[in-house]
Design an enzyme around this catalytic site. Sequence first.
Site, PDB file in Angstrom:
ATOM      1  N   GLN A 111       0.841  -1.195   0.000  1.00 37.41           N
ATOM      2  CA  GLN A 111       0.000   0.000   0.000  1.00 37.41           C
ATOM      3  C   GLN A 111       0.877   1.246   0.000  1.00 37.41           C
ATOM      4  OE1 GLN A 111      -3.243  -0.020   2.759  1.00 37.41           O
ATOM      5  NE2 GLN A 111      -3.900   2.003   2.141  1.00 37.41           N
ATOM      6  N   PHE A 112       1.112   1.774  -1.197  1.00 39.97           N
ATOM      7  CA  PHE A 112       1.982   2.946  -1.336  1.00 39.97           C
ATOM      8  C   PHE A 112       1.417   4.171  -0.639  1.00 39.97           C
ATOM      9  CE2 PHE A 112      -0.892   3.543  -4.872  1.00 39.97           C
ATOM     10  CZ  PHE A 112      -1.038   4.915  -4.976  1.00 39.97           C
ATOM     11  N   THR A 113       0.106   4.221  -0.410  1.00 41.39           N
ATOM     12  CA  THR A 113      -0.499   5.399   0.211  1.00 41.39           C
ATOM     13  C   THR A 113      -0.088   5.577   1.670  1.00 41.39           C
ATOM     14  OG1 THR A 113      -2.530   4.193   0.764  1.00 41.39           O
ATOM     15  CG2 THR A 113      -2.484   5.352  -1.355  1.00 41.39           C
TER      16      THR A 113
END
Length: 150
Positions: A78-80
């Site tokens: 999850q890059f966020t």
Amino acid sequence: MKAVIQRVSESSVTINSEIVALIKQGLLVLIGIEDADNQEDINWLTSKIANLRIFEDENQVMNLSLKDIDGEMIVVSQFTLHALTKKGNRPSYIKASKPEIAIPLYESFVQQMEIELGKKIQTGQFGADMRVALVNDGPVTIIIDTKNKE
């Protein structure tokens, strides 16, 4: 490397209407990777997660780890998690690694986690549009950043 660890009574990941991961009691781990991350971060974080005493013992005290209860795990990239939100209203993801750096680190994290737990773990698919469902047990949610080990 940042991780959001959620104790779950069940969790699943669906991609294109197909369930690709499904567990009962265990952990859903969301992983965010940045360029500064390396194998040392992976080794420290996987050990920390596998041994976190966040499951209840017979006295309803959080005293057992995922290893102790032989629980299951899903890992989702999850890059966020590396969103920068100080300026303006649109988050910036400039700190999140590009796939050519993140994918090998993500795969290494999953492999090291399997070694720590002594079993196969389930995953989402890197970069896919996923639907992640969970029943957070407790609720128990812990955030760990390998750049802040205090």
